[in-house]
Write a protein that holds these residues in place. Structure first.
Motif, PDB file in Angstrom:
ATOM      1  N   GLU A  90       0.809  -1.217   0.000  1.00 39.82           N
ATOM      2  CA  GLU A  90       0.000   0.000   0.000  1.00 39.82           C
ATOM      3  C   GLU A  90       0.845   1.271   0.000  1.00 39.82           C
ATOM      4  O   GLU A  90       0.562   2.206  -0.742  1.00 39.82           O
ATOM      5  CB  GLU A  90      -0.958   0.004   1.193  1.00 39.82           C
ATOM      6  N   ASP A  91       1.872   1.327   0.808  1.00 40.34           N
ATOM      7  CA  ASP A  91       2.725   2.508   0.871  1.00 40.34           C
ATOM      8  C   ASP A  91       4.113   2.250   0.300  1.00 40.34           C
ATOM      9  O   ASP A  91       5.052   3.012   0.561  1.00 40.34           O
ATOM     10  CB  ASP A  91       2.846   2.976   2.332  1.00 40.34           C
ATOM     11  N   HIS A  92       4.253   1.202  -0.470  1.00 43.65           N
ATOM     12  CA  HIS A  92       5.548   0.837  -1.045  1.00 43.65           C
ATOM     13  C   HIS A  92       5.953   1.875  -2.100  1.00 43.65           C
ATOM     14  O   HIS A  92       5.103   2.391  -2.821  1.00 43.65           O
ATOM     15  CB  HIS A  92       5.453  -0.564  -1.662  1.00 43.65           C
ATOM     16  N   ARG A 126       7.131   5.352  -7.753  1.00 47.87           N
ATOM     17  CA  ARG A 126       6.110   6.366  -7.462  1.00 47.87           C
ATOM     18  C   ARG A 126       6.690   7.778  -7.393  1.00 47.87           C
ATOM     19  O   ARG A 126       6.025   8.740  -7.767  1.00 47.87           O
ATOM     20  CB  ARG A 126       5.425   6.074  -6.127  1.00 47.87           C
ATOM     21  N   SER A 166      -2.488   6.324  -9.092  1.00 44.24           N
ATOM     22  CA  SER A 166      -2.910   6.205  -7.696  1.00 44.24           C
ATOM     23  C   SER A 166      -4.413   6.070  -7.565  1.00 44.24           C
ATOM     24  O   SER A 166      -4.899   5.793  -6.498  1.00 44.24           O
ATOM     25  CB  SER A 166      -2.424   7.421  -6.905  1.00 44.24           C
TER      26      SER A 166
END
Length: 185
Positions: A90-92, A126, A166
């Motif tokens: 999820e926050d990778h 990202r 996203s």
């Protein structure tokens, strides 16, 4: 040859992504080759790191994913222990995907003489928008690499989506997130 990718549709809820890939300066071809592709975002919900099709074994998957930035021994261990899931995406900092070319839009496959039997393991950073991929086809040379940078159209500044998908985004007007590459080895 040079490659350009346009990501036209991203649906993070279902883990689906699609777009067009265009290759220019392909030896023996007078015109660019364009294919439509569909893919999946590895999200531990809809899609796991295990491919389960296109001739890829679990060992093949782990070898390819292991070549990417952000892949760690911890992720590998979790993926092996949890049937392809790792629980830390999820926050990778990297979005992992698989892309499979579905058909040629121009010219025809017979005219190009190329195969789209394989698929791509993809990693999108990202923060930078850098995209790296490895083509896998059990009948082709291993680890053919694709390195791409975001291409910013109509502006000298990157758009907010250049750091990676996203949320859901659909574009029927030719818009989308574009990438350009000058190396496909």
């Amino acid at each position: 040859w040079s490659v350009r990718v346009l990501i036209q549709d991203v649906d993070m809820q279902s883990g689906h992504v699609s777009g067009i890939m265009q290759a220019s300066n392909v030896p023996g071809m007078q015109q660019p080759i364009e294919t439509f592709w569909e893919g999946c975002v590895i999200d531990d919900v809809n899609n796991t790191f295990y491919t389960r099709c296109w001739g890829a074994s679990r060992d093949t998957d782990l070898q390819h994913w292991g070549k990417f930035e952000g892949w760690s021994e911890l992720i590998r261990k979790l993926v092996v222990q949890h049937s392809g899931r790792c629980g830390v995406l999820e926050d990778h900092p990297v979005i992992y995907m698989r892309w499979k070319e579905q058909f040629f839009t121009q010219p025809t496959q017979q005219e190009s003489g190329l195969s789209i039997a394989g698929f791509y393991y993809i990693a999108l950073n990202r923060a930078t928008g850098q995209l790296r991929g490895f083509y896998y086809d059990p009948n082709s040379s291993p680890f053919q690499e694709l390195n791409m940078t975001p291409a910013h159209h109509g502006s000298s500044k990157p758009s907010s989506s250049s750091a990676g998908p996203s949320s859901s985004s659909k574009s029927g007007d030719g818009g989308g997130l574009a990438f350009a590459s000058y190396s496909f080895a």
